[in-house]
Every structure is written in structure tokens, then in C-alpha cells.
Design a protein around this motif. Structure first.
Motif, PDB file in Angstrom:
ATOM      1  N   GLY A  72       0.799  -1.224   0.000  1.00  0.00           N
ATOM      2  CA  GLY A  72       0.000   0.000   0.000  1.00  0.00           C
ATOM      3  C   GLY A  72       0.829   1.270   0.000  1.00  0.00           C
ATOM      4  O   GLY A  72       0.692   2.113  -0.904  1.00  0.00           O
ATOM      5  N   PRO A  73       1.712   1.460   0.992  1.00  0.00           N
ATOM      6  CA  PRO A  73       2.541   2.667   0.997  1.00  0.00           C
ATOM      7  C   PRO A  73       3.441   2.785  -0.228  1.00  0.00           C
ATOM      8  O   PRO A  73       3.699   3.889  -0.717  1.00  0.00           O
ATOM      9  N   THR A  74       3.912   1.638  -0.746  1.00  0.00           N
ATOM     10  CA  THR A  74       4.781   1.678  -1.923  1.00  0.00           C
ATOM     11  C   THR A  74       3.991   2.079  -3.167  1.00  0.00           C
ATOM     12  O   THR A  74       4.483   2.827  -4.023  1.00  0.00           O
ATOM     13  N   ALA A  75       2.759   1.594  -3.281  1.00  0.00           N
ATOM     14  CA  ALA A  75       1.899   2.022  -4.392  1.00  0.00           C
ATOM     15  C   ALA A  75       1.647   3.526  -4.333  1.00  0.00           C
ATOM     16  O   ALA A  75       1.689   4.216  -5.366  1.00  0.00           O
ATOM     17  N   LEU A  76       1.404   4.054  -3.152  1.00  0.00           N
ATOM     18  CA  LEU A  76       1.169   5.489  -3.010  1.00  0.00           C
ATOM     19  C   LEU A  76       2.422   6.294  -3.359  1.00  0.00           C
ATOM     20  O   LEU A  76       2.332   7.359  -3.973  1.00  0.00           O
ATOM     21  N   ASP A 171      -4.282  13.081  -1.976  1.00  0.00           N
ATOM     22  CA  ASP A 171      -4.219  14.057  -0.889  1.00  0.00           C
ATOM     23  C   ASP A 171      -5.041  13.636   0.321  1.00  0.00           C
ATOM     24  O   ASP A 171      -4.772  14.067   1.446  1.00  0.00           O
ATOM     25  N   ALA A 172      -6.041  12.785   0.090  1.00  0.00           N
ATOM     26  CA  ALA A 172      -6.945  12.399   1.177  1.00  0.00           C
ATOM     27  C   ALA A 172      -6.513  11.136   1.909  1.00  0.00           C
ATOM     28  O   ALA A 172      -6.893  10.926   3.065  1.00  0.00           O
ATOM     29  N   VAL A 173      -5.731  10.276   1.247  1.00  0.00           N
ATOM     30  CA  VAL A 173      -5.360   8.985   1.833  1.00  0.00           C
ATOM     31  C   VAL A 173      -3.992   9.091   2.501  1.00  0.00           C
ATOM     32  O   VAL A 173      -3.042   9.583   1.885  1.00  0.00           O
ATOM     33  N   PRO A 174      -3.846   8.643   3.743  1.00  0.00           N
ATOM     34  CA  PRO A 174      -2.543   8.702   4.419  1.00  0.00           C
ATOM     35  C   PRO A 174      -1.474   7.938   3.653  1.00  0.00           C
ATOM     36  O   PRO A 174      -1.757   6.914   3.017  1.00  0.00           O
ATOM     37  N   ALA A 175      -0.237   8.436   3.708  1.00  0.00           N
ATOM     38  CA  ALA A 175       0.861   7.840   2.943  1.00  0.00           C
ATOM     39  C   ALA A 175       1.191   6.430   3.393  1.00  0.00           C
ATOM     40  O   ALA A 175       1.838   5.682   2.648  1.00  0.00           O
ATOM     41  N   ASP A 176       0.759   6.037   4.590  1.00  0.00           N
ATOM     42  CA  ASP A 176       1.039   4.685   5.088  1.00  0.00           C
ATOM     43  C   ASP A 176      -0.170   3.762   4.987  1.00  0.00           C
ATOM     44  O   ASP A 176      -0.207   2.694   5.617  1.00  0.00           O
ATOM     45  N   SER A 243     -12.656   4.878   6.020  1.00  0.00           N
ATOM     46  CA  SER A 243     -13.672   4.931   4.969  1.00  0.00           C
ATOM     47  C   SER A 243     -15.070   4.499   5.378  1.00  0.00           C
ATOM     48  O   SER A 243     -16.039   4.917   4.732  1.00  0.00           O
ATOM     49  N   LEU A 244     -15.214   3.659   6.398  1.00  0.00           N
ATOM     50  CA  LEU A 244     -16.506   3.020   6.639  1.00  0.00           C
ATOM     51  C   LEU A 244     -17.300   3.604   7.799  1.00  0.00           C
ATOM     52  O   LEU A 244     -18.530   3.683   7.717  1.00  0.00           O
ATOM     53  N   ARG A 245     -16.668   4.002   8.861  1.00  0.00           N
ATOM     54  CA  ARG A 245     -17.432   4.503  10.019  1.00  0.00           C
ATOM     55  C   ARG A 245     -18.114   5.820   9.657  1.00  0.00           C
ATOM     56  O   ARG A 245     -17.685   6.530   8.738  1.00  0.00           O
ATOM     57  N   PRO A 246     -19.203   6.164  10.355  1.00  0.00           N
ATOM     58  CA  PRO A 246     -19.985   7.351   9.974  1.00  0.00           C
ATOM     59  C   PRO A 246     -19.177   8.637   9.879  1.00  0.00           C
ATOM     60  O   PRO A 246     -19.459   9.488   9.023  1.00  0.00           O
ATOM     61  N   PRO A 249     -12.929  10.037   7.626  1.00  0.00           N
ATOM     62  CA  PRO A 249     -12.491  11.204   6.833  1.00  0.00           C
ATOM     63  C   PRO A 249     -12.664  11.046   5.327  1.00  0.00           C
ATOM     64  O   PRO A 249     -12.766  12.042   4.620  1.00  0.00           O
ATOM     65  N   LEU A 250     -12.697   9.798   4.815  1.00  0.00           N
ATOM     66  CA  LEU A 250     -12.840   9.592   3.378  1.00  0.00           C
ATOM     67  C   LEU A 250     -14.276   9.284   2.970  1.00  0.00           C
ATOM     68  O   LEU A 250     -14.537   8.982   1.801  1.00  0.00           O
ATOM     69  N   ARG A 251     -15.192   9.385   3.917  1.00  0.00           N
ATOM     70  CA  ARG A 251     -16.570   8.965   3.627  1.00  0.00           C
ATOM     71  C   ARG A 251     -17.258   9.895   2.632  1.00  0.00           C
ATOM     72  O   ARG A 251     -18.087   9.460   1.833  1.00  0.00           O
ATOM     73  N   HIS A 252     -16.923  11.169   2.671  1.00  0.00           N
ATOM     74  CA  HIS A 252     -17.582  12.126   1.790  1.00  0.00           C
ATOM     75  C   HIS A 252     -16.502  12.954   1.089  1.00  0.00           C
ATOM     76  O   HIS A 252     -16.249  14.103   1.451  1.00  0.00           O
ATOM     77  N   LEU A 253     -15.894  12.349   0.094  1.00  0.00           N
ATOM     78  CA  LEU A 253     -14.821  13.004  -0.645  1.00  0.00           C
ATOM     79  C   LEU A 253     -15.384  13.436  -2.004  1.00  0.00           C
ATOM     80  O   LEU A 253     -15.629  12.588  -2.866  1.00  0.00           O
ATOM     81  N   PRO A 254     -15.621  14.715  -2.220  1.00  0.00           N
ATOM     82  CA  PRO A 254     -16.286  15.135  -3.460  1.00  0.00           C
ATOM     83  C   PRO A 254     -15.357  15.139  -4.659  1.00  0.00           C
ATOM     84  O   PRO A 254     -14.156  15.376  -4.546  1.00  0.00           O
ATOM     85  N   ARG A 255     -15.921  14.899  -5.802  1.00  0.00           N
ATOM     86  CA  ARG A 255     -15.214  15.006  -7.067  1.00  0.00           C
ATOM     87  C   ARG A 255     -15.154  16.468  -7.480  1.00  0.00           C
ATOM     88  O   ARG A 255     -16.182  17.131  -7.567  1.00  0.00           O
ATOM     89  N   PRO A 256     -13.961  17.009  -7.747  1.00  0.00           N
ATOM     90  CA  PRO A 256     -13.883  18.398  -8.213  1.00  0.00           C
ATOM     91  C   PRO A 256     -14.656  18.577  -9.521  1.00  0.00           C
ATOM     92  O   PRO A 256     -14.615  17.718 -10.403  1.00  0.00           O
ATOM     93  N   GLU A 257     -15.340  19.686  -9.660  1.00  0.00           N
ATOM     94  CA  GLU A 257     -16.217  19.893 -10.804  1.00  0.00           C
ATOM     95  C   GLU A 257     -15.467  19.936 -12.116  1.00  0.00           C
ATOM     96  O   GLU A 257     -15.997  19.562 -13.159  1.00  0.00           O
TER      97      GLU A 257
END
Length: 261
Positions: A72-76, A171-176, A243-246, A249-257
């Protein structure tokens, strides 16, 4: 269609047996589509000669990671390396070479012709051990419930992105993060990203040994390896927190217009 710059990024660990041939195959397939193609390999402290496999190859940059951190961290890190050269399109694929080079133009053409933000390569013909198939099915079901829709091959490593869309996710996903592609898939579905799915053939990894993968080989292991069981527990905990709990932080990540417009 001719791209200005195509970046191919890949994480790699002990893939010296097959990685150079894989990149040669990709290069041959995509060169007609782009003015410039560059390859960016994030090497996760391989214990073989993966890091030296591209000495003298002008279009391929290998960045050896400071410590071994896992896929995961290596892919990022590979994604960030590709974004740093400001490509028009970025494609991610694992360094174990489990795809045909001929499918890369199909992926890119789908991204451009369908005005998508991302195209996922949905794997057909996987030869994974039974426990990986069970795991994939269980994760897919969990993500389908969370996203409110089925996402084919939620953790596929073959993805073509428009950089503007990818930067939002990076930018939203932690590097680790342990399972960034699961987070990406879920955020894309919830945020209204324009996602397209393309069927591609999955083939066995190109190396003869099993040292390049933490999952074991399809034919010789009857029970899930301990390392995989540990990984699954950590990945599920991370998925819940990010991503899953109410209040994740990634639950509501909007797509830039402006993405893909």
C-alpha cells in the motif's frame, strides 16, 4: 488520440525476473499513443536486483524506498512519483506483471473516449489461491453495502487516472495506508467520480519464484499464510477508520467539478 505525456507507475518487490520484460511490453504497446512515456518504479527495498534492473534505461526511474513498508505505501509512493512529472494520463500497475501490455492502450482509450476520471481494469481468469478469492468476494460485498452499489474488482491494481482526479484521492489517503485502492474505489463511488470498468485478462506473475509476493502461489498452499491473516485484520481496521465509520475522513470526498470536463 495522442497524449502529451503518459506516466506508468508501479510498486515492486523482488521482481527482477520479470519486471524489465513487462515494462518493455508496455512501452511497445503504448508508444503509438503518446509523445512521451515515462516509467516510475517504487522499489520496496527488494532483496534481489530489482533496483538495478533499469540502470541505463532512460525512460525508467527507480526510487528505492527508505524502509520496507508493504504494498500500500509503496503504491502510493509510485503514484506520487508519477504525478510529479505532470502527465496527461497516469496508469498504475503492480510490478509482478500479471497483465498483458496490449491491454494498456485499451485502458487509456477508454479513459479518453468515455471522458472518465478513472478506468479500472477488472481481472478475468485470476489464478489466486482459494482464500484470496474468498477474501476478494468478502471485501467486495462489504464495499458494495457501504457504497450502495457493486464495485467490480474493488482492489484491482490496474487503473488509468486523469491526474486531477487522482490528486484528490492521493491528498486524502494517508501515505502509510495499507489498502489505498479499496479507499480509492469507495471514495470514487461515493463522490460521483466518472468510473469506467474494462475487462482484462489476469495472468500468472512473471517471476518463477514466489519471493516477490506476500500472498503465496496458487498451487502449493492450502491454508492462508499467517502474514496474510495479519494483513487482513489490519486492513479491515484501517477501512473502518478511514472509509466506513460514519465520521470517517474519506466517507464524503467530493469530485472536483473541473475533473474530466
Amino acid at each position: 488520440m495522442t497524449l502529451r505525456h503518459l506516466a506508468i507507475v508501479m510498486p515492486a518487490y523482488n521482481e527482477v525476473e520479470g519486471i524489465r520484460g513487462f515494462i518493455d511490453e508496455i512501452r511497445t504497446a503504448v508508444t503509438p499513443l503518446t509523445e512521451v512515456v515515462s516509467f516510475h518504479v517504487a522499489d520496496d527495498r527488494s532483496t534481489d536486483a530489482t533496483a538495478a534492473a533499469f540502470d541505463g534505461v532512460a525512460d525508467t526511474v527507480v526510487e528505492v524506498q527508505a524502509v520496507n513498508r508493504g504494498h500500500g505505501p509503496t503504491a502510493l509512493a509510485a503514484y506520487r512519483a508519477g504525478l510529479s512529472v505532470d502527465p496527461e494520463v497516469l496508469v498504475h500497475v503492480d510490478g509482478d506483471g500479471q497483465f498483458h501490455g496490449a491491454d494498456f492502450p485499451r485502458l487509456i482509450e477508454a479513459l479518453m473516449s468515455e471522458n472518465a476520471d478513472v478506468v479500472h481494469g477488472v481481472r478475468d481468469g485470476r489464478t489466486d489461491p482459494w482464500y484470496r478469492r474468498v477474501l476478494t468476494g468478502a471485501v467486495g460485498l462489504l464495499i458494495a453495502v457501504a457504497a450502495g452499489q457493486r464495485i467490480p474488482d474493488v482492489n484491482t491494481p490496474l487503473r488509468a487516472y486523469r491526474p486531477e482526479a487522482l490528486r484528490v484521492l492521493i491528498d486524502a489517503v494517508p501515505a502509510d495506508a495499507t489498502v489505498p485502492h479499496v479507499h480509492f474505489s469507495l471514495a470514487e463511488a461515493r463522490g460521483g467520480f466518472r468510473v469506467r470498468y474494462l475487462r482484462v485478462e489476469s495472468i500468472p506473475r512473471r517471476g518463477a519464484s514466489s519471493t516477490g509476493t506476500m500472498w503465496g502461489r496458487a498451487g502449493g498452499i492450502s491454508l492462508p499464510p499467517k502474514r496474510l491473516r495479519t494483513f487482513v485484520r489490519a486492513a479491515l481496521a484501517e477501512a473502518w477508520q478511514l472509509s466506513l465509520r460514519p465520521s470517517a475522513p474519506l466517507r464524503h470526498l467530493p469530485r472536483p467539478e473541473h475533473v474530466g470536463s
